[in-house]
Write an enzyme that holds these catalytic residues in place. Structure first.
Site, PDB file in Angstrom:
ATOM      1  N   ASP A 105       0.737  -1.215   0.111  1.00  0.00           N
ATOM      2  CA  ASP A 105      -0.216  -0.032   0.118  1.00  0.00           C
ATOM      3  C   ASP A 105       0.789   1.226   0.001  1.00  0.00           C
ATOM      4  OD1 ASP A 105       0.820   0.198   2.619  1.00  0.00           O
ATOM      5  OD2 ASP A 105      -1.107  -0.560   3.366  1.00  0.00           O
ATOM      6  N   HIS A 120       6.641  -7.815  -1.451  1.00  0.00           N
ATOM      7  CA  HIS A 120       5.565  -8.125  -2.276  1.00  0.00           C
ATOM      8  C   HIS A 120       5.228  -6.947  -3.306  1.00  0.00           C
ATOM      9  CE1 HIS A 120       3.895 -11.538   0.790  1.00  0.00           C
ATOM     10  NE2 HIS A 120       4.975 -11.787   0.078  1.00  0.00           N
ATOM     11  N   CYS A 128       4.898  -4.286 -17.667  1.00  0.00           N
ATOM     12  CA  CYS A 128       4.385  -4.723 -18.980  1.00  0.00           C
ATOM     13  C   CYS A 128       4.113  -6.289 -18.540  1.00  0.00           C
ATOM     14  CB  CYS A 128       5.370  -4.485 -20.084  1.00  0.00           C
ATOM     15  SG  CYS A 128       4.917  -5.198 -21.529  1.00  0.00           S
ATOM     16  N   GLY A 192       1.279  -7.598  12.973  1.00  0.00           N
ATOM     17  CA  GLY A 192       0.121  -7.496  11.978  1.00  0.00           C
ATOM     18  C   GLY A 192       0.246  -8.336  10.830  1.00  0.00           C
ATOM     19  N   THR A 193       0.835  -9.573  11.300  1.00  0.00           N
ATOM     20  CA  THR A 193       0.851 -10.759  10.072  1.00  0.00           C
ATOM     21  C   THR A 193       0.439 -11.883  10.444  1.00  0.00           C
ATOM     22  OG1 THR A 193       2.231 -11.719   8.224  1.00  0.00           O
ATOM     23  CG2 THR A 193       3.573 -10.995  10.243  1.00  0.00           C
ATOM     24  N   ASN A 218       0.268  -8.760  17.659  1.00  0.00           N
ATOM     25  CA  ASN A 218      -1.068  -9.160  16.709  1.00  0.00           C
ATOM     26  C   ASN A 218      -2.291  -9.177  17.731  1.00  0.00           C
ATOM     27  OD1 ASN A 218      -2.679 -10.662  15.122  1.00  0.00           O
ATOM     28  ND2 ASN A 218      -0.905 -11.201  13.744  1.00  0.00           N
TER      29      ASN A 218
HETATM   30  C1  BJW Z   1      -3.751  -6.775  13.394  1.00  0.00           C
HETATM   31  C2  BJW Z   1      -4.557  -5.605  13.563  1.00  0.00           C
HETATM   32  C3  BJW Z   1      -4.194  -4.690  14.284  1.00  0.00           C
HETATM   33  C4  BJW Z   1      -5.713  -7.035  12.359  1.00  0.00           C
HETATM   34  N1  BJW Z   1      -2.511  -4.729  15.169  1.00  0.00           N
HETATM   35  N2  BJW Z   1      -2.452  -6.912  14.145  1.00  0.00           N
HETATM   36  C5  BJW Z   1       6.295 -22.931   1.611  1.00  0.00           C
HETATM   37  C6  BJW Z   1       5.365 -23.588   2.578  1.00  0.00           C
HETATM   38  C7  BJW Z   1       4.145 -23.646   1.708  1.00  0.00           C
HETATM   39  C8  BJW Z   1       3.506 -22.831   0.805  1.00  0.00           C
HETATM   40  C9  BJW Z   1       4.620 -22.200   0.121  1.00  0.00           C
HETATM   41  C10 BJW Z   1       5.958 -22.231   0.330  1.00  0.00           C
HETATM   42  N3  BJW Z   1       6.690 -21.516  -0.095  1.00  0.00           N
HETATM   43  C11 BJW Z   1       6.010 -20.776  -1.174  1.00  0.00           C
HETATM   44  C12 BJW Z   1       4.734 -21.353  -0.970  1.00  0.00           C
HETATM   45  C13 BJW Z   1       3.300 -20.819  -1.639  1.00  0.00           C
HETATM   46  C14 BJW Z   1       2.987 -19.529  -1.318  1.00  0.00           C
HETATM   47  C15 BJW Z   1       2.486 -19.429   0.272  1.00  0.00           C
HETATM   48  O1  BJW Z   1       2.971 -19.180   1.118  1.00  0.00           O
HETATM   49  N4  BJW Z   1       1.380 -20.017   0.215  1.00  0.00           N
HETATM   50  C16 BJW Z   1       0.711 -20.125   1.708  1.00  0.00           C
HETATM   51  C17 BJW Z   1      -0.617 -19.262   1.645  1.00  0.00           C
HETATM   52  C18 BJW Z   1       0.521 -21.591   2.010  1.00  0.00           C
HETATM   53  N5  BJW Z   1       3.928 -18.519  -1.615  1.00  0.00           N
HETATM   54  C19 BJW Z   1       4.118 -17.871  -2.855  1.00  0.00           C
HETATM   55  O2  BJW Z   1       3.450 -18.237  -3.816  1.00  0.00           O
HETATM   56  C20 BJW Z   1       5.115 -16.806  -2.912  1.00  0.00           C
HETATM   57  N6  BJW Z   1       5.840 -17.082  -3.949  1.00  0.00           N
HETATM   58  C21 BJW Z   1       7.133 -17.919  -3.833  1.00  0.00           C
HETATM   59  O3  BJW Z   1       7.431 -18.396  -2.834  1.00  0.00           O
HETATM   60  O4  BJW Z   1       7.579 -18.083  -4.876  1.00  0.00           O
HETATM   61  C22 BJW Z   1       8.478 -19.430  -5.046  1.00  0.00           C
HETATM   62  C23 BJW Z   1       7.723 -20.651  -5.226  1.00  0.00           C
HETATM   63  C24 BJW Z   1       6.585 -20.509  -6.073  1.00  0.00           C
HETATM   64  C25 BJW Z   1       5.489 -21.514  -6.224  1.00  0.00           C
HETATM   65  C26 BJW Z   1       5.656 -22.934  -5.336  1.00  0.00           C
HETATM   66  C27 BJW Z   1       6.695 -22.750  -4.397  1.00  0.00           C
HETATM   67  C28 BJW Z   1       7.573 -21.643  -4.440  1.00  0.00           C
HETATM   68  C29 BJW Z   1       4.490 -15.525  -3.165  1.00  0.00           C
HETATM   69  C30 BJW Z   1       3.608 -14.771  -2.204  1.00  0.00           C
HETATM   70  C31 BJW Z   1       2.891 -13.720  -2.670  1.00  0.00           C
HETATM   71  C32 BJW Z   1       1.750 -13.090  -1.854  1.00  0.00           C
HETATM   72  N7  BJW Z   1       1.020 -12.297  -2.194  1.00  0.00           N
HETATM   73  C33 BJW Z   1       0.089 -11.495  -1.623  1.00  0.00           C
HETATM   74  C34 BJW Z   1      -0.882 -10.452  -2.594  1.00  0.00           C
HETATM   75  C35 BJW Z   1      -0.176  -9.451  -2.970  1.00  0.00           C
HETATM   76  C36 BJW Z   1      -0.745  -8.472  -4.038  1.00  0.00           C
HETATM   77  C37 BJW Z   1      -2.019  -7.877  -3.344  1.00  0.00           C
HETATM   78  O5  BJW Z   1      -2.057  -7.252  -2.163  1.00  0.00           O
HETATM   79  O6  BJW Z   1      -2.924  -8.156  -3.995  1.00  0.00           O
HETATM   80  O7  BJW Z   1       0.446 -10.766  -0.610  1.00  0.00           O
HETATM   81  S1  BJW Z   1      -1.215 -12.519  -0.842  1.00  0.00           S
HETATM   82  C38 BJW Z   1      -1.326 -11.749   0.583  1.00  0.00           C
HETATM   83  O8  BJW Z   1      -0.848 -12.127   1.732  1.00  0.00           O
HETATM   84  C39 BJW Z   1      -0.550 -10.169   0.428  1.00  0.00           C
HETATM   85  C40 BJW Z   1       0.286 -10.164   1.895  1.00  0.00           C
HETATM   86  O9  BJW Z   1       1.272  -9.405   1.536  1.00  0.00           O
HETATM   87  C41 BJW Z   1       0.227 -11.733   2.369  1.00  0.00           C
HETATM   88  C42 BJW Z   1       0.502 -11.678   3.762  1.00  0.00           C
HETATM   89  O10 BJW Z   1      -0.684 -11.519   4.334  1.00  0.00           O
HETATM   90  P1  BJW Z   1      -0.639 -10.873   5.841  1.00  0.00           P
HETATM   91  O11 BJW Z   1       0.052  -9.352   5.891  1.00  0.00           O
HETATM   92  O12 BJW Z   1       0.118 -11.606   6.799  1.00  0.00           O
HETATM   93  O13 BJW Z   1      -2.197 -10.353   6.187  1.00  0.00           O
HETATM   94  P2  BJW Z   1      -3.325 -11.310   6.826  1.00  0.00           P
HETATM   95  O14 BJW Z   1      -4.501 -10.708   6.437  1.00  0.00           O
HETATM   96  O15 BJW Z   1      -3.185 -12.733   6.601  1.00  0.00           O
HETATM   97  O16 BJW Z   1      -3.007 -11.070   8.276  1.00  0.00           O
HETATM   98  C43 BJW Z   1      -3.260  -9.751   9.086  1.00  0.00           C
HETATM   99  C44 BJW Z   1      -2.818  -9.929  10.584  1.00  0.00           C
HETATM  100  O17 BJW Z   1      -2.990  -8.737  11.037  1.00  0.00           O
HETATM  101  C45 BJW Z   1      -3.881 -11.174  11.195  1.00  0.00           C
HETATM  102  O18 BJW Z   1      -3.198 -12.236  11.826  1.00  0.00           O
HETATM  103  C46 BJW Z   1      -4.694 -10.118  12.247  1.00  0.00           C
HETATM  104  O19 BJW Z   1      -4.920 -10.850  13.253  1.00  0.00           O
HETATM  105  C47 BJW Z   1      -3.707  -9.092  12.375  1.00  0.00           C
HETATM  106  N8  BJW Z   1      -4.565  -7.602  12.627  1.00  0.00           N
HETATM  107  N9  BJW Z   1      -5.572  -6.036  12.650  1.00  0.00           N
HETATM  108  C48 BJW Z   1      -2.216  -5.730  14.844  1.00  0.00           C
HETATM  109  N10 BJW Z   1      -4.840  -3.312  14.242  1.00  0.00           N
HETATM  110 ZN    ZN Z   2       5.285  -3.445 -23.070  1.00  0.00          ZN
END
Ligand code: BJW
Ligand code: ZN
Length: 246
Positions: A105, A120, A128, A192-193, A218
């Site tokens: 963001d 990310h 592109c 916050g993750t 968190n």
């Molecule tokens: C508060 C609060 C307050 C609320 N105060 N707290 C190893 C093991 C298993 C799987 C994999 C692995 N390696 C790779 C994978 C696959 C995959 C993955 O991890 N999947 C899992 C879900 C199982 N990873 C990938 O694909 C990554 N690529 C990769 O590793 O490439 C190599 C590879 C490829 C293929 C296979 C294997 C390896 C890429 C990950 C990209 C994530 N993209 C997103 C979208 C970004 C674009 C967009 O914004 O549209 O990123 S998904 C989404 O999740 C976003 C976030 O950055 C990310 C993390 O989320 P976050 O920030 O933790 O948010 P929330 O909502 O989950 O949590 C919020 C927290 O805040 C909560 O806990 C609340 O309680 C808390 N909260 N209010 C404090 N006020």
């Molecule tokens: Zn182009």
């Protein structure tokens, strides 16, 4: 808000020189930006695979762009909250503090953070989809709403895509290297993750193996809670100012 966990974490931070902080969507919640996996999370309304993958974009670029355009509009109207402000101040006042964010963001940047590693990508950058020579590199476009959806690459007129990392896509290796290097620290704190998305979620384990003391902030217990030395249950926008004062 003086709790035992808070006092312990404040003491750990006071005594540390190298502090690395990994943030997630919860840090921006108080700015009105929905998280992904919470009760009002984005993935509650729509499955991540239908919007946040290259496959989804290939199937329906307009639909994916409508979602990103909606989010860009919402983020544009938001302002950094106390959590962003405290973290930004720490990076400015303490040269050993490094911030790693999963957020796209731009609110850490707008709060004036230094030494920020963006895992990310950025919702404000486009690149592109066809990977033409000039459009291979991200360009900044802060127009919200975008005049036409899907937007086009200014170099080849092909489709442009959001400059974020989707599921199944590799993170920039240089960014992963910088984040991994930053796990060599005295204190590693997650804020916050939900700690479920890799490779980001692995950083706290990595830091722990390298001898860092670990803290989590968190509102709920997460995958990381059982790993960390101190888990503080509370809102980032309240806990971080309290830690700063402590
Ligand atoms: C508060 C609060 C307050 C609320 N105060 N707290 C190893 C093991 C298993 C799987 C994999 C692995 N390696 C790779 C994978 C696959 C995959 C993955 O991890 N999947 C899992 C879900 C199982 N990873 C990938 O694909 C990554 N690529 C990769 O590793 O490439 C190599 C590879 C490829 C293929 C296979 C294997 C390896 C890429 C990950 C990209 C994530 N993209 C997103 C979208 C970004 C674009 C967009 O914004 O549209 O990123 S998904 C989404 O999740 C976003 C976030 O950055 C990310 C993390 O989320 P976050 O920030 O933790 O948010 P929330 O909502 O989950 O949590 C919020 C927290 O805040 C909560 O806990 C609340 O309680 C808390 N909260 N209010 C404090 N006020
Ligand atoms: Zn182009």
């Amino acid at each position: 808000m003086i709790t035992d966990a808070l006092a312990r974490a404040a003491a750990m931070l006071r005594g540390a020189t190298r502090i690395t902080i990994l943030t997630g969507a919860g840090v921006s919640a108080a700015s009105g930006i929905p998280t992904f996996r919470g009760a009002d999370g984005l993935w509650r309304k729509v499955r991540s695979e239908t919007l946040a993958t290259a496959e989804a974009f290939e199937n329906d670029p307009k639909l994916v762009w409508e979602w990103y355009d909606w989010r860009r509009g919402m983020i544009r109207g938001a302002v950094p909250n106390t959590a962003h402000d405290v973290l930004a101040r720490w990076t400015r006042e303490r040269p050993g503090v490094t911030l790693i964010t999963q957020n796209v963001d731009g609110l850490h940047e707008r709060a004036g953070s230094e030494r920020l590693i963006r895992l990310h990508g950025s919702i404000w950058h486009l690149r592109c989809w066809q990977r033409c020579n000039e459009g291979r590199r991200d360009w900044l476009d802060e127009t919200a709403p975008l005049p036409t959806l899907p937007p086009r690459c200014p170099y080849c007129n092909g489709l442009a895509r959001p400059g974020v990392v989707w599921f199944g896509e590799s993170l920039d290796p240089a960014v992963v290297e910088a984040a991994t290097n930053a796990t060599a620290c005295d204190v590693f704190m997650t804020v916050g993750t939900s700690a479920v998305v890799y490779p980001a979620a692995g950083l706290v384990q990595h830091a722990k193996r390298r001898g860092a003391a670990t803290i989590e902030v968190n509102t709920e217990p997460t995958e990381a809670s059982r790993l960390v030395d101190v888990a503080i249950l509370g809102r980032a926008e309240e806990v971080l100012p309290a830690l700063s004062a402590g």
